[in-house]
Structure formats: structure tokens, C-alpha cells
Motif scaffolding. Structure first.
Motif, short mmCIF file in Angstrom:
data_model
loop_
_atom_site.label_atom_id
_atom_site.label_comp_id
_atom_site.label_asym_id
_atom_site.label_seq_id
_atom_site.Cartn_x
_atom_site.Cartn_y
_atom_site.Cartn_z
N GLU A 1 47.80 41.74 29.72
CA GLU A 1 48.43 41.97 31.02
C GLU A 1 47.38 42.17 32.11
OE1 GLU A 1 52.54 44.12 29.41
OE2 GLU A 1 50.78 45.32 29.96
N ILE A 2 46.34 42.93 31.82
CA ILE A 2 45.35 43.23 32.84
C ILE A 2 44.43 42.04 33.09
CG2 ILE A 2 43.29 44.63 33.30
CD1 ILE A 2 44.85 47.02 32.25
N CYS A 3 44.04 41.34 32.02
CA CYS A 3 43.16 40.18 32.21
C CYS A 3 43.88 39.01 32.87
CB CYS A 3 42.59 39.73 30.86
SG CYS A 3 41.36 40.85 30.18
N ARG A 4 45.13 38.81 32.55
CA ARG A 4 45.86 37.67 33.11
C ARG A 4 46.51 37.98 34.45
NH1 ARG A 4 42.99 36.14 29.98
NH2 ARG A 4 43.36 35.33 27.90
N SER A 5 46.80 39.28 34.69
CA SER A 5 47.49 39.62 35.94
C SER A 5 46.88 40.85 36.59
CB SER A 5 48.98 39.87 35.66
OG SER A 5 49.59 38.74 35.07
N PRO A 6 45.60 40.81 36.96
CA PRO A 6 45.01 41.94 37.69
C PRO A 6 45.75 42.15 39.00
CG PRO A 6 43.58 40.01 37.79
CD PRO A 6 44.66 39.69 36.81
N ASN A 7 46.03 43.42 39.34
CA ASN A 7 46.91 43.68 40.48
C ASN A 7 46.20 43.94 41.80
OD1 ASN A 7 45.87 46.24 40.17
ND2 ASN A 7 47.81 47.25 39.69
N SER A 8 44.86 43.87 41.80
CA SER A 8 44.13 44.14 43.04
C SER A 8 42.74 43.54 42.98
CB SER A 8 44.02 45.66 43.26
OG SER A 8 43.21 46.25 42.25
N ALA A 9 42.14 43.46 44.18
CA ALA A 9 40.75 43.00 44.24
C ALA A 9 39.83 43.95 43.49
CB ALA A 9 40.32 42.87 45.70
N PHE A 10 40.13 45.27 43.54
CA PHE A 10 39.29 46.22 42.81
C PHE A 10 39.29 45.92 41.32
CE2 PHE A 10 39.06 49.88 40.03
CZ PHE A 10 37.80 50.37 40.35
N VAL A 11 40.48 45.73 40.73
CA VAL A 11 40.56 45.46 39.29
C VAL A 11 39.85 44.15 38.95
CG1 VAL A 11 42.12 44.98 37.35
CG2 VAL A 11 42.66 46.81 38.98
N MET A 12 40.09 43.14 39.74
CA MET A 12 39.45 41.85 39.49
C MET A 12 37.93 41.97 39.56
SD MET A 12 40.60 38.73 38.89
CE MET A 12 39.70 37.21 38.52
N ASN A 13 37.44 42.70 40.54
CA ASN A 13 36.01 42.88 40.69
C ASN A 13 35.45 43.75 39.58
OD1 ASN A 13 33.63 42.37 42.38
ND2 ASN A 13 33.66 44.58 42.73
N PHE A 14 36.20 44.78 39.18
CA PHE A 14 35.74 45.67 38.12
C PHE A 14 35.64 44.94 36.78
CE2 PHE A 14 36.69 48.59 34.61
CZ PHE A 14 35.59 49.43 34.72
N LEU A 15 36.60 44.06 36.51
CA LEU A 15 36.55 43.33 35.25
C LEU A 15 35.31 42.46 35.16
CD1 LEU A 15 40.30 42.30 34.86
CD2 LEU A 15 39.08 44.12 33.65
N GLY A 16 34.77 42.08 36.31
CA GLY A 16 33.46 41.46 36.37
C GLY A 16 33.44 39.99 36.02
N ASP A 17 32.24 39.40 36.20
CA ASP A 17 31.96 38.01 35.86
C ASP A 17 32.90 37.04 36.57
OD1 ASP A 17 30.29 36.22 34.58
OD2 ASP A 17 31.65 35.96 32.89
N ALA A 18 33.25 37.35 37.79
CA ALA A 18 34.08 36.44 38.58
C ALA A 18 33.35 36.10 39.88
CB ALA A 18 35.44 37.05 38.89
N ASN A 19 33.52 34.89 40.35
CA ASN A 19 33.02 34.52 41.66
C ASN A 19 33.90 35.19 42.72
OD1 ASN A 19 31.01 32.17 41.01
ND2 ASN A 19 32.82 31.76 39.77
N ARG A 20 33.28 35.92 43.63
CA ARG A 20 34.02 36.64 44.67
C ARG A 20 33.60 36.07 46.02
NH1 ARG A 20 33.56 43.20 45.63
NH2 ARG A 20 35.18 43.40 47.23
N LEU A 21 34.54 35.45 46.71
CA LEU A 21 34.23 34.74 47.94
C LEU A 21 35.14 35.18 49.08
CD1 LEU A 21 34.03 31.16 46.36
CD2 LEU A 21 32.11 32.71 46.79
N ALA A 22 34.56 35.34 50.25
CA ALA A 22 35.36 35.64 51.44
C ALA A 22 35.99 34.35 51.95
CB ALA A 22 34.48 36.26 52.51
N VAL A 23 37.30 34.40 52.19
CA VAL A 23 38.02 33.22 52.67
C VAL A 23 39.00 33.65 53.76
CG1 VAL A 23 37.84 31.91 50.51
CG2 VAL A 23 39.76 33.50 50.85
N THR A 24 39.62 32.66 54.37
CA THR A 24 40.68 32.91 55.36
C THR A 24 41.97 32.29 54.85
OG1 THR A 24 39.09 32.89 57.18
CG2 THR A 24 41.40 32.55 57.74
N VAL A 25 43.05 33.07 54.91
CA VAL A 25 44.36 32.59 54.47
C VAL A 25 45.19 32.21 55.69
CG1 VAL A 25 46.54 33.25 53.37
CG2 VAL A 25 44.36 33.92 52.33
N THR A 26 45.77 31.03 55.63
CA THR A 26 46.72 30.60 56.65
C THR A 26 47.86 29.87 55.96
OG1 THR A 26 45.46 28.54 57.00
CG2 THR A 26 45.01 30.37 58.49
#
Length: 340
Positions: free
Chosen positions: A221-246
Motif C-alpha cells: 500500500e505504501i510503496c504503490r500509493s504514497p499519500n504525500s510528497a514527504f512519503v515519496m521523498n522519504f522512501l527514496g531513490d526517486a527522481n524529484r523534479l519541480a514542475v508546473t501543473v495546468t
């Protein structure tokens, strides 16, 4: 034995280490507490043990309110990172210590028999007469676990039990600990900084940040559906990029990525290395390979997109890639969260 924390709070001086944590831990369940330093993991463990007292809220063992019960009367076994063995006692004497000082009196024959059973359980037969300094770190940690189990605890608490050991020994011990847990079925609460360790061992993960639970669930559940940027970042080894949503999508160098439910504006895009594919002639984000790093089961590729974004991803070890090669990074899965 079920454990329930009901809105538990703990403050040290002016620092609130635990901020209204509520948890339900099922009987026989192994739950791992994960989070960065200062997130409240060890404080929660020590409150369950009775080594720290909650200033608000309650801790229940089954239906019993154990909030104010002294540590000696809680029926918990505690294993620390640095073993805490008595160096002047033999392995057998260390295991027997808790039984000798317990309120429940046992004969010497009963104690000796139990020590022998536990030495077999932790695979240390024949080492009962050695001293802690005469055995390896991994073996000392097994002795520490045997000592915790000797008093027949209702709850087992593990605080970074493998943190002082090297990677190979940790890997072997966590597999062994999982088999011991399945055999004994003791309700276990486990604190670790090692995410892989937690995912290998636990039935359920609880992720904490700044003294609060931010997500809990199974590893899947946590690996497939992280509920926040904090969790995703904490799990590590992910590319984290600033983007704009429209209009419900994020833009990455001209590639539109679905961002359902994310409001228009600044956002963070997370891309797992396993969710990116290298396609020399296919569709995707145009990129150039900067570096190739070989691993045992894969090749880690570092590339830079046409827009200057660094992307890391894995390819099968037999894939032929080299620095300077141009192609496209295809995105199979992505997660987008509103910025801060």
C-alpha cells in the motif's frame, strides 16, 4: 496481545517529540516504525515499554490501560541496537538474568532448561559458556533477543536492533528474525532507519514525521500509493523534479504527465527509476546519457533531458548503453503532488 495508542503526546523541555499519535497494533502483528531522525519513533517505543511516560493520551495492552504501569510490570521484552549485554557474564548467564530477577520465581533447573531452549531457538547451541567478547556482533544480537524472550514477554520491542552490524549480517538476521516471529507470534514493534529492512520484515509500516503519523499500511500500500510528497521523498531513490501543473497535467520538457486532483500551479513530480525506460528511437522525454553505473542486477543510467533535467533510471544488465548516447526516456508511471 493487542496494543493501542490513543492520542499519545510526549514533550521534552520545549520540544514536542510525539504529537497526538494513535495506533492499533494487532495481536501477533509485526509493525515497523519508520521516519527521519527526530520523528518520534524511539520515543513511541520507549513509551510502550514504560521507559518514558506519556503526558497525554493512553496506551492499552489489550483492554488494560498500561499508561502508568511501571516498566517492570508491563511484560515487555526490549532489544537495543548495541546489545546491552553484561560483558562479565557468559552468554547463558546473560539470557538467564531476566528470569533470576523476575517476580516470577523459577528453580535453577527451570532456568537452565529455558536457557538451553532459547540457545537452540537463536541457533547458538554450544555457546552458552562463552562471554560476549568471544562471539561475533551478529551472535551478540541473537543473545540480546534470547534474553528479551526469556521472560516470556507479551510484547517485543526492537530499537534499531541491527544498526551496528554490517549489511550482509543484517540481511541474514532480519530473515532469521522474521522466521522467529512467525514461530512465536509475539506482538512486535520495530524501529529502524533502514527502509529495506522494514519492508522485508514488517506486516505493516507506520511512517512518522515531526511526531505525527503521516501514513500507515502494508508495504504494498505504501510503496504503490504514497499519500504525500514527504512519503515519496522519504522512501527514496526517486527522481524529484519541480514542475508546473495546468489543466490536470504536469509538463516535463514538453511531455504532459497526468496529475489528477492536483491544482494548477507549482508542483513536485516523482519518477521511480523502475518506472522509466530508455528508448533509443522511441517516444518520451528527449535525453542524453551522462553516465552508466553497473549494479549486480541492473545498470543505473544517469541522463540529462533536453531541458536540463537530470534523470536516473535502471535498465536490464544486458542492455547496451553508453555515455553520450541520445534517445528518449519513456515514463510508465509518475506521481505528482502540489508543492509544499
Amino acid at each position: 496481545m493487542k496494543i493501542r495508542l490513543d492520542n499519545v503526546v510526549k514533550t521534552f523541555d520545549t520540544f514536542r517529540a510525539v504529537r497526538g499519535v494513535s495506533l492499533d497494533i494487532g495481536s501477533g502483528e509485526l509493525v515497523a516504525l519508520l521516519g527521519p531522525s527526530g520523528s518520534g519513533k524511539t520515543t513511541i517505543l520507549r513509551m510502550v515499554a514504560g521507559l518514558e511516560y506519556a503526558e497525554a493520551g493512553h496506551i492499552y495492552f489489550g483492554d488494560l490501560d498500561a499508561t502508568d504501569i511501571p516498566v517492570r510490570d508491563r511484560g515487555v521484552g526490549f532489544v537495543f541496537q548495541h546489545y546491552a549485554l553484561f560483558p562479565h557474564m557468559t552468554v547463558g548467564e546473560n539470557i538467564a538474568f531476566g528470569m533470576k530477577v523476575s517476580k516470577t520465581k523459577r528453580s535453577q533447573a527451570e532456568i537452565d532448561r529455558r536457557v538451553g531452549e532459547l540457545l537452540g531457538l537463536v541457533r547458538l547451541d554450544g555457546l552458552g559458556n562463552r562471554f560476549p567478547g568471544q562471539i561475533s556482533g551478529g551472535q551478540r544480537q541473537r543473545v540480546a533477543l534470547a534474553r528479551a524472550l526469556a521472560v516470556d514477554p507479551k510484547v517485543l520491542l526492537l530499537d534499531e536492533p541491527f544498526g551496528a552490524l554490517d549489511a550482509n549480517v543484517r540481511r541474514d538476521l532480519r530473515r532469521w528474525l522474521r522466521s522467529i516471529h512467525e514461530e512465536l507470534g509475539i506482538t512486535t514493534l520495530f524501529v529502524t532507519h533502514d527502509k529495506e529492512e522494514a519492508m522485508d520484515l514488517a506486516d505493516r509500516l507506520v511512517i512518522l514525521n515531526e511526531g505525527k503519523v503521516v501514513q500507515e499500511g502494508t508495504t504494498e500500500e505504501i510503496c504503490r500509493s504514497p499519500n504525500s510528497a514527504f512519503v515519496m521523498n522519504f522512501l527514496g531513490d526517486a527522481n524529484r523534479l519541480a514542475v508546473t501543473v495546468t489543466g490536470g497535467a504536469a509538463d516535463l520538457d514538453g511531455t504532459r504527465i497526468a496529475a489528477p486532483g492536483v491544482p494548477d500551479g507549482e508542483a513536485e513530480l516523482f519518477l521511480s527509476p523502475n518506472d522509466l525506460d530508455w528508448q533509443p528511437g522511441g517516444a518520451g522525454v528527449p535525453a542524453t546519457i551522462l553516465r552508466v553505473m553497473d549494479r549486480m542486477q541492473a545498470r543505473r543510467v544517469v541522463a540529462v533531458s533536453a531541458g536540463g533535467r537530470t534523470l536516473e533510471f535502471d535498465v536490464p544488465p544486458e542492455t547496451s548503453v553508453r555515455a553520450g548516447e541520445r534517445g528518449h526516456v519513456a515514463i510508465r508511471n509518475a506521481r505528482v503532488f502540489a508543492a509544499g
